[in-house]
Motif scaffolding. Structure first.
Motif, PDB file in Angstrom:
ATOM      1  N   THR A 333      52.844 -62.689 -40.377  1.00  0.00           N
ATOM      2  CA  THR A 333      54.034 -62.795 -41.235  1.00  0.00           C
ATOM      3  C   THR A 333      53.828 -63.798 -42.360  1.00  0.00           C
ATOM      4  OG1 THR A 333      55.098 -64.560 -39.941  1.00  0.00           O
ATOM      5  CG2 THR A 333      55.493 -62.282 -39.241  1.00  0.00           C
ATOM      6  N   SER A 370      58.644 -55.508 -40.269  1.00  0.00           N
ATOM      7  CA  SER A 370      59.486 -55.838 -41.427  1.00  0.00           C
ATOM      8  C   SER A 370      59.082 -57.134 -42.105  1.00  0.00           C
ATOM      9  CB  SER A 370      60.955 -55.929 -40.985  1.00  0.00           C
ATOM     10  OG  SER A 370      61.124 -56.943 -39.997  1.00  0.00           O
ATOM     11  N   ASN A 371      58.500 -58.075 -41.340  1.00  0.00           N
ATOM     12  CA  ASN A 371      58.154 -59.375 -41.929  1.00  0.00           C
ATOM     13  C   ASN A 371      56.666 -59.539 -42.230  1.00  0.00           C
ATOM     14  OD1 ASN A 371      60.825 -60.352 -41.786  1.00  0.00           O
ATOM     15  ND2 ASN A 371      60.549 -60.814 -39.606  1.00  0.00           N
ATOM     16  N   SER A 373      53.346 -59.824 -44.120  1.00  0.00           N
ATOM     17  CA  SER A 373      53.158 -60.187 -45.531  1.00  0.00           C
ATOM     18  C   SER A 373      51.719 -60.281 -45.970  1.00  0.00           C
ATOM     19  CB  SER A 373      53.855 -61.538 -45.814  1.00  0.00           C
ATOM     20  OG  SER A 373      53.233 -62.576 -45.058  1.00  0.00           O
TER      21      SER A 373
END
Length: 380
Positions: A333, A370-371, A373
């Motif tokens: 993340t 979703s997180n 990165s």
């Protein structure tokens, strides 16, 4: 000559050791090659034989514990213990002097002015504890005024130590004693980012990657870098570099992997895969599964080729699918400091080892993408 060769994963360090050992052998030098595990000893023997068809008689390959017992301890052990030490006792469960974290009475190093056999040896006094083997060797060096290290210099001209990242604590005292011999050429080779195993359990420093490199430099070793990888594609090298970026110890690794076969070229890099896509990903790419232990998501990989993180060290695969730990998920993340509060670098190193097993692609199974990165999401 004192060189510390810091090699990236897949740089070909075993090949380098075999090549340099053979060069010294051809100069009629006596060479000692040391490493920790039996698998590493077999690999080095195979590399030497592959380059030379046979192992020259003036190249000796030994395990670290065997070297300590046969070369550092036994020849001069009478300065501390008169009874011959027959073998070593592997302390698989950590410090033999501890019981639930409490020191066992009667295990102190000395009783009065005399060394205590129970500190270094088993109750029968014929086997040496691996946890205290380097410490015993160091004490013997002191008690006999370095006669054992001088003896080694009379036998060997050059010493190579492979997988030096596995050394810890008192091991460095042994290296320091050997490094004081001016006529001995000394090469230490490893990748501290791959410290998964250690020669023993200890609270003595150095323990972390940074501490070990600093100690080598204080002893007088000059660092050199093999910052290339013949195994991993460049996106994998770039991802792996992020794992230890906070240490600022290693230059960028350049991939030497060229001419990628067509079946692999359309899926190169580091990805996350959702649990819903797990079966499709497995069917399409047939990756090797890497996980923390045999209980990790066993329902998902029961029929697949799989390895625990630790046992994958030294291996290479076309593609891997990692079942990540909680901290590894946090790292994905973008939390670069997730390992910073750990007492050792083990968790960080395990992620590096797992990621650099793959040639073409690394994927992480992720329940919640979703997180994410720092890597791409695989969408099929």
């Amino acid at each position: 000559m004192r060189k510390l060769i810091l090699a990236s994963a897949g740089a070909g360090k075993s090949h380098l050791i075999a090549q340099k050992a053979l060069e010294k052998s051809a100069e009629e030098k006596n060479v000692l090659v040391l490493t920790y595990t039996e698998n590493n000893q077999k690999e080095l023997l195979e590399k030497i034989c592959r380059q030379n068809n046979f192992k020259p008689s003036n190249i000796i390959i030994k395990g670290w514990f065997r070297f300590l017992l046969e070369d550092m301890i036994r020849p001069y052990q009478s300065c501390i213990f008169s009874k011959r030490i027959s073998n070593i006792h592997f302390n698989k469960n950590g410090d033999p002097h501890k019981n639930n974290g409490t020191t066992i009475p009667g295990t102190a190093e000395k009783i009065g002015a005399d060394y205590n056999p129970i500190h270094f040896l088993t109750r029968t006094s014929d086997k040496a504890h691996t946890t205290y083997l380097s410490k015993l060797a160091t004490r013997i060096v002191k008690e006999n005024n370095q006669k054992n290290t001088q003896r080694i210099a009379e036998i060997y001209d050059t010493i190579f130590i492979d997988e030096v990242q596995d050394l810890i604590g008192w091991d460095f005292n042994v290296v320091e004693a050997l490094a004081k011999i001016d006529d001995l050429s000394f090469f230490c080779v490893g990748d501290f980012r791959q410290t998964v195993y250690s020669t023993h359990s200890t609270s003595k420093k150095p323990k972390t990657n940074t501490e070990k490199i600093v100690r080598f430099q204080k002893i007088g070793f000059t660092p050199e870098y093999m910052n290339i990888s013949w195994r991993c594609a460049q996106p994998i090298c770039d991802f792996a570099r992020l794992i230890h970026a906070d240490e600022n110890l290693y230059p960028v690794t350049t991939s030497k992997l060229e001419n990628i076969p067509d079946p692999y070229s359309e899926h190169i890099g580091v990805f996350t895969v959702s649990e819903n896509d797990h079966e499709n990903y497995i069917t399409r790419y047939n990756p090797v599964i890497l996980r923390l232990n045999r209980l990790t998501k066993n329902n998902l990989c029961n029929s697949l080729e799989r390895y625990n993180f630790g046992e994958s060290k030294g291996l290479g695969f076309d593609r891997v699918l990692i079942y990540p730990t909680k901290k590894q998920k946090n790292f994905l993340t973008g939390n670069r400091t997730i390992f910073s509060t750990d007492k050792t670098d083990s968790a960080k190193n395990i992620l590096y080892v797992a990621s650099t097993r793959a040639r073409y692609s690394v994927a992480f199974l992720q329940e919640d993408e979703s997180n994410i990165s720092i890597v791409n999401k695989w969408t099929g």
